[in-house]
Design a protein around this motif. Structure first.
Motif, PDB file in Angstrom:
ATOM      1  N   PHE A   1       0.078   1.842 -11.188  1.00  0.00           N
ATOM      2  CA  PHE A   1       0.134   2.277  -9.805  1.00  0.00           C
ATOM      3  C   PHE A   1       1.565   2.767  -9.598  1.00  0.00           C
ATOM      4  CE2 PHE A   1      -3.088  -0.940 -10.168  1.00  0.00           C
ATOM      5  CZ  PHE A   1      -4.124  -0.508  -9.351  1.00  0.00           C
ATOM      6  N   LEU A   2       1.761   4.099  -9.585  1.00  0.00           N
ATOM      7  CA  LEU A   2       3.111   4.663  -9.574  1.00  0.00           C
ATOM      8  C   LEU A   2       3.372   5.584  -8.385  1.00  0.00           C
ATOM      9  CD1 LEU A   2       3.405   5.454 -13.394  1.00  0.00           C
ATOM     10  CD2 LEU A   2       4.414   3.543 -12.152  1.00  0.00           C
ATOM     11  N   GLY A   3       2.715   5.314  -7.263  1.00  0.00           N
ATOM     12  CA  GLY A   3       2.987   6.083  -6.054  1.00  0.00           C
ATOM     13  C   GLY A   3       2.202   7.371  -5.945  1.00  0.00           C
ATOM     14  N   TYR A   4       1.344   7.656  -6.901  1.00  0.00           N
ATOM     15  CA  TYR A   4       0.489   8.836  -6.807  1.00  0.00           C
ATOM     16  C   TYR A   4      -0.768   8.467  -6.018  1.00  0.00           C
ATOM     17  CZ  TYR A   4       3.361  10.622 -10.664  1.00  0.00           C
ATOM     18  OH  TYR A   4       4.405  11.030 -11.451  1.00  0.00           O
ATOM     19  N   SER A   5      -1.584   9.450  -5.691  1.00  0.00           N
ATOM     20  CA  SER A   5      -2.816   9.192  -4.944  1.00  0.00           C
ATOM     21  C   SER A   5      -3.888   8.568  -5.834  1.00  0.00           C
ATOM     22  CB  SER A   5      -3.338  10.497  -4.342  1.00  0.00           C
ATOM     23  OG  SER A   5      -3.635  11.410  -5.380  1.00  0.00           O
TER      24      SER A   5
END
Length: 179
Positions: free
Chosen positions: A107-111
């Motif tokens: 989970f790296l801040g992308y959608s």
């Protein structure tokens, strides 16, 4: 004249079995097995508890590979005995990694989430949600998988958010000057 690195013998630690059959090199240890094809013109032999490489005197291109062959073989012996590991830190609010089967979900801040499955011979360890350890017997493969994971969200210079190596220092930049 031979390579300075190539002249050094490769020590064989206890628990590692080395087999040299012509130009084929094989190392077996507690972590796994590794094979390598020794370049033409270089001969390898086991003398006591060491591997010694000797280049042919008349072939200049072969002498150039002498040190490289020794380094690769030393790396393989170390890999099957101890293994290699790279630690990655995940920095940022909401950034985390979760084990999903044999792979990892990031989970790296992308959608969307990003799932990374380990290639053959590589395994992942997630001691906490903000840290990933890539392990394996092949030094090059461990480094490449770690670099591919880091590339998913490379650390940015303003807040330092992203995926970075544990021993990596991020050079920080000053933001915009306020009024």
């Amino acid at each position: 004249m031979a390579s300075h690195i190539g002249k050094l013998p490769v020590a064989i630690p206890a628990g590692v079995e080395v087999k040299i059959d012509g130009q084929n090199f094989e190392a077996k240890g507690p972590k796994g097995t590794a094979t390598y094809e020794i370049p033409e013109g270089i001969t390898a032999s086991v003398e006591g508890t060491d591997i010694v490489l000797t280049p042919a005197d008349d072939l200049r291109p072969t002498r150039a590979k002498h040190g490289l062959a020794r380094s690769i073989m030393a790396g393989m012996v170390k890999g099957v005995h101890e293994g290699y590991a790279k630690t990655l830190d995940i920095v940022g609010t909401g950034y985390r990694a979760v084990v999903k089967g044999k792979g990892i979900e990031f989970f790296l801040g992308y959608s969307h989430t990003i799932t990374v499955n380990p290639p053959e011979g590589i395994e992942f360890e997630v001691p906490n949600p903000n840290q990933v350890i890539v392990k394996g017997t092949d030094k090059q493969a461990v480094g490449q998988v770690a670099a591919n994971i880091r590339k998913l969200r490379a650390p940015e210079p303003y807040k330092g958010k992203g995926v970075k190596y544990a021993d990596e220092r991020i050079l920080r930049k000053a933001g915009k000057a306020g009024k």
